[in-house]
Design a protein around this motif. Structure first.
Motif, PDB file in Angstrom:
ATOM      1  N   GLY A 183       8.584  95.266  62.684  1.00  0.00           N
ATOM      2  CA  GLY A 183       9.635  95.140  62.984  1.00  0.00           C
ATOM      3  C   GLY A 183      10.747  94.255  62.703  1.00  0.00           C
ATOM      4  O   GLY A 183      10.601  95.056  61.187  1.00  0.00           O
ATOM      5  N   PRO A 184      12.005  93.741  62.946  1.00  0.00           N
ATOM      6  CA  PRO A 184      13.199  93.870  62.223  1.00  0.00           C
ATOM      7  C   PRO A 184      13.015  92.800  60.609  1.00  0.00           C
ATOM      8  O   PRO A 184      11.692  92.079  60.240  1.00  0.00           O
ATOM      9  CB  PRO A 184      13.601  93.495  63.069  1.00  0.00           C
ATOM     10  CG  PRO A 184      12.529  92.491  63.891  1.00  0.00           C
ATOM     11  CD  PRO A 184      11.427  92.708  64.098  1.00  0.00           C
ATOM     12  N   GLN A 185      13.938  93.066  59.726  1.00  0.00           N
ATOM     13  CA  GLN A 185      13.662  92.796  58.702  1.00  0.00           C
ATOM     14  C   GLN A 185      14.904  92.137  57.985  1.00  0.00           C
ATOM     15  O   GLN A 185      16.049  92.581  58.190  1.00  0.00           O
ATOM     16  CB  GLN A 185      12.948  93.609  57.336  1.00  0.00           C
ATOM     17  CG  GLN A 185      11.970  94.467  57.870  1.00  0.00           C
ATOM     18  CD  GLN A 185      10.718  93.143  57.882  1.00  0.00           C
ATOM     19  OE1 GLN A 185      10.815  92.541  57.266  1.00  0.00           O
ATOM     20  NE2 GLN A 185       9.977  92.945  58.755  1.00  0.00           N
ATOM     21  N   LEU A 186      15.102  91.299  56.942  1.00  0.00           N
ATOM     22  CA  LEU A 186      16.124  91.250  56.396  1.00  0.00           C
ATOM     23  C   LEU A 186      15.716  90.889  55.042  1.00  0.00           C
ATOM     24  O   LEU A 186      14.791  90.329  54.501  1.00  0.00           O
ATOM     25  CB  LEU A 186      17.030  89.313  57.245  1.00  0.00           C
ATOM     26  CG  LEU A 186      17.870  88.871  56.098  1.00  0.00           C
ATOM     27  CD1 LEU A 186      19.278  90.061  56.955  1.00  0.00           C
ATOM     28  CD2 LEU A 186      17.885  87.403  56.274  1.00  0.00           C
ATOM     29  N   LEU A 208      23.477  91.030  52.193  1.00  0.00           N
ATOM     30  CA  LEU A 208      22.709  91.074  53.186  1.00  0.00           C
ATOM     31  C   LEU A 208      22.178  92.290  54.159  1.00  0.00           C
ATOM     32  O   LEU A 208      23.422  92.935  55.001  1.00  0.00           O
ATOM     33  CB  LEU A 208      22.709  90.270  54.601  1.00  0.00           C
ATOM     34  CG  LEU A 208      23.472  88.781  54.229  1.00  0.00           C
ATOM     35  CD1 LEU A 208      23.530  88.026  55.812  1.00  0.00           C
ATOM     36  CD2 LEU A 208      21.955  88.021  53.446  1.00  0.00           C
ATOM     37  N   LEU A 209      21.044  92.609  54.219  1.00  0.00           N
ATOM     38  CA  LEU A 209      21.234  94.217  54.348  1.00  0.00           C
ATOM     39  C   LEU A 209      19.368  93.687  56.114  1.00  0.00           C
ATOM     40  O   LEU A 209      19.109  93.530  54.955  1.00  0.00           O
ATOM     41  CB  LEU A 209      20.361  94.900  53.637  1.00  0.00           C
ATOM     42  CG  LEU A 209      20.995  95.365  52.309  1.00  0.00           C
ATOM     43  CD1 LEU A 209      20.047  96.313  51.195  1.00  0.00           C
ATOM     44  CD2 LEU A 209      21.970  95.663  52.528  1.00  0.00           C
ATOM     45  N   PHE A 210      19.978  94.366  56.751  1.00  0.00           N
ATOM     46  CA  PHE A 210      19.311  93.847  58.511  1.00  0.00           C
ATOM     47  C   PHE A 210      18.588  95.700  58.706  1.00  0.00           C
ATOM     48  O   PHE A 210      19.528  96.390  57.821  1.00  0.00           O
ATOM     49  CB  PHE A 210      19.955  93.550  59.537  1.00  0.00           C
ATOM     50  CG  PHE A 210      20.477  92.775  59.040  1.00  0.00           C
ATOM     51  CD1 PHE A 210      20.450  91.861  59.916  1.00  0.00           C
ATOM     52  CD2 PHE A 210      21.807  92.059  58.437  1.00  0.00           C
ATOM     53  CE1 PHE A 210      20.544  90.215  60.235  1.00  0.00           C
ATOM     54  CE2 PHE A 210      22.467  90.466  58.689  1.00  0.00           C
ATOM     55  CZ  PHE A 210      22.094  89.758  59.227  1.00  0.00           C
ATOM     56  N   SER A 234      14.983  99.342  68.435  1.00  0.00           N
ATOM     57  CA  SER A 234      16.321  98.679  68.399  1.00  0.00           C
ATOM     58  C   SER A 234      16.489  97.578  68.149  1.00  0.00           C
ATOM     59  O   SER A 234      16.083  96.267  68.850  1.00  0.00           O
ATOM     60  CB  SER A 234      17.635  99.694  68.934  1.00  0.00           C
ATOM     61  OG  SER A 234      17.253  98.705  70.458  1.00  0.00           O
ATOM     62  N   LEU A 235      17.097  96.724  67.367  1.00  0.00           N
ATOM     63  CA  LEU A 235      17.857  95.562  67.003  1.00  0.00           C
ATOM     64  C   LEU A 235      19.467  96.005  67.618  1.00  0.00           C
ATOM     65  O   LEU A 235      20.540  95.557  66.686  1.00  0.00           O
ATOM     66  CB  LEU A 235      17.966  95.487  65.757  1.00  0.00           C
ATOM     67  CG  LEU A 235      18.306  93.805  65.311  1.00  0.00           C
ATOM     68  CD1 LEU A 235      17.245  92.530  66.023  1.00  0.00           C
ATOM     69  CD2 LEU A 235      17.737  93.734  63.993  1.00  0.00           C
ATOM     70  N   ALA A 264      21.969  98.264  59.356  1.00  0.00           N
ATOM     71  CA  ALA A 264      23.286  97.220  59.048  1.00  0.00           C
ATOM     72  C   ALA A 264      23.472  96.044  57.670  1.00  0.00           C
ATOM     73  O   ALA A 264      22.785  95.804  56.949  1.00  0.00           O
ATOM     74  CB  ALA A 264      23.459  96.635  60.230  1.00  0.00           C
ATOM     75  N   ASP A 265      24.905  96.082  56.949  1.00  0.00           N
ATOM     76  CA  ASP A 265      25.107  95.099  55.769  1.00  0.00           C
ATOM     77  C   ASP A 265      26.070  94.312  56.138  1.00  0.00           C
ATOM     78  O   ASP A 265      27.346  94.795  56.961  1.00  0.00           O
ATOM     79  CB  ASP A 265      25.558  96.173  54.135  1.00  0.00           C
ATOM     80  CG  ASP A 265      26.502  97.016  54.999  1.00  0.00           C
ATOM     81  OD1 ASP A 265      27.269  96.508  53.588  1.00  0.00           O
ATOM     82  OD2 ASP A 265      26.467  97.955  55.226  1.00  0.00           O
ATOM     83  N   ALA A 266      25.883  93.562  55.913  1.00  0.00           N
ATOM     84  CA  ALA A 266      27.051  91.701  56.110  1.00  0.00           C
ATOM     85  C   ALA A 266      27.010  91.584  54.797  1.00  0.00           C
ATOM     86  O   ALA A 266      25.849  91.370  53.582  1.00  0.00           O
ATOM     87  CB  ALA A 266      26.466  91.407  57.389  1.00  0.00           C
ATOM     88  N   GLU A 267      27.346  90.561  54.484  1.00  0.00           N
ATOM     89  CA  GLU A 267      27.971  89.420  53.311  1.00  0.00           C
ATOM     90  C   GLU A 267      27.668  88.075  53.968  1.00  0.00           C
ATOM     91  O   GLU A 267      28.816  87.935  54.951  1.00  0.00           O
ATOM     92  CB  GLU A 267      28.992  89.979  52.269  1.00  0.00           C
ATOM     93  CG  GLU A 267      29.030  89.253  51.172  1.00  0.00           C
ATOM     94  CD  GLU A 267      30.337  89.138  50.422  1.00  0.00           C
ATOM     95  OE1 GLU A 267      30.313  89.581  49.905  1.00  0.00           O
ATOM     96  OE2 GLU A 267      31.088  90.734  51.249  1.00  0.00           O
TER      97      GLU A 267
END
Length: 318
Positions: A154-157, A179-181, A188-189, A241-244
């Protein structure tokens, strides 16, 4: 016609210019030529001239109002300029390093919910509450995850790097969190760019309860848009993907300093840089988006709904 030469002084001193005017001498000479017997004009005696000279000298010795000489002032100003420049540099550097407290931003926020600069709302009204999370999370979400070598379904954070920064005393500090997704082993997410329109929730908890937190925080995506998938409302996280997200200092509870909080978010290490325990404060980040739930349903992942969360705790050993 007779002429009368000016009398010479008998005191041996150089004589001053005669006090008889040219008009008086002209009148005397004219009268003498006409023979009317007018008396010649008289000059002051040598003694009278000496007395007048002493009186004038005494008047000249009277004190006068002093004026600063132009050259002296310029010399003083030239000598003072370097010291003024040094003082100005010291003041500017000290102000930027937050060494002076006047006019600076608050180190923390009030014990009430307030709007934050840049977006979001603080959890100040929950200060000191234990186990508080804006998005209801299972108890396991605040516990260390088991250490595993295989991919998780499943999807992870996950949390990337994080740190507290304050560029100057005039700008408020902030805790930046990476943040790392990941979409999991298959599937697919795709999530909305505003994460369900609810943004990101962040909580920091210590032994005495909530230390700081906020919800509705905006997220900054660093993942470039993929060709053929230009979507202004959603972002494709297939492949990761990555975010902040940034937690402003105003989201901290009263009396807490950002730098001090940051130090307690890092696990302790020994002289060999080996982690020796859990951090004193727990940092939890959570998001909620329908795309998360849809992916879980499509792959038959264990129930978790639309929520994803991650913390800074060190995973337990196998």
């Amino acid at each position: 016609m007779s002429t009368v030469p000016p009398p010479e002084g008998s005191d041996g001193e150089s004589e001053e210019q005669s006090s008889i005017s040219d008009a008086q001498w002209a009148a005397f000479l004219r009268d003498a030529a006409e023979g009317d017997g007018a008396a010649a004009p008289k000059e002051p005696s040598a003694r009278a001239r000496m007395v007048n000279r002493r009186l004038r000298a005494a008047r000249g010795a009277e004190p006068k109002a002093r004026r600063p000489k132009g050259r002296g002032f310029r010399e003083w100003a030239g000598a003072a300029v370097p010291w003024v420049a040094v003082a100005a540099v010291v003041l500017v550097v000290g102000y930027q390093q937050n060494l002076f407290s006047w006019g600076g931003p608050p180190a923390s926020g009030p014990a009430e919910a307030v709007a934050l600069p840049g977006g979001g709302v603080s959890d100040g009204d929950q200060c000191g509450t234990k186990g508080y999370h804006h998005f209801p999370l299972p108890a396991s979400a605040s516990s260390p995850e088991p250490q595993s070598t295989g991919p998780r379904p499943g999807p992870q954070l996950e949390l990337g790097s994080f740190g507290y920064e304050q560029l100057s005393g005039r700008t408020p500090g902030r805790l930046g969190i990476g943040l790392l997704f990941a979409q999991g082993p298959k599937g697919s997410l795709q999530v909305s760019r505003t994460l369900g329109g609810e943004g990101v929730a962040v909580e920091i908890e210590g032994p005495d309860g909530l230390v700081g937190g906020a919800h509705g925080l905006p997220v900054t995506w660093h993942t470039p848009r993929k060709a053929g998938r230009e979507d202004k409302t959603h972002i494709d996280l297939t492949g990761g993907a990555d975010a902040e997200v940034a937690l402003p200092a105003r989201a901290l509870c009263p009396g807490y300093d950002g730098n001090a909080v940051m130090k307690k978010l890092v696990p302790p290490i020994d002289s060999k840089n080996t982690i020796t325990g859990q951090p004193a404060y727990t940092l939890t980040v959570s998001v909620r988006d329908p795309g998360v739930g849809e992916l879980r349903k499509s792959i038959g992942s264990p129930a978790g709904g639309n929520l994803l969360s991650a913390n800074n705790l060190v995973p337990d050993g196998p």
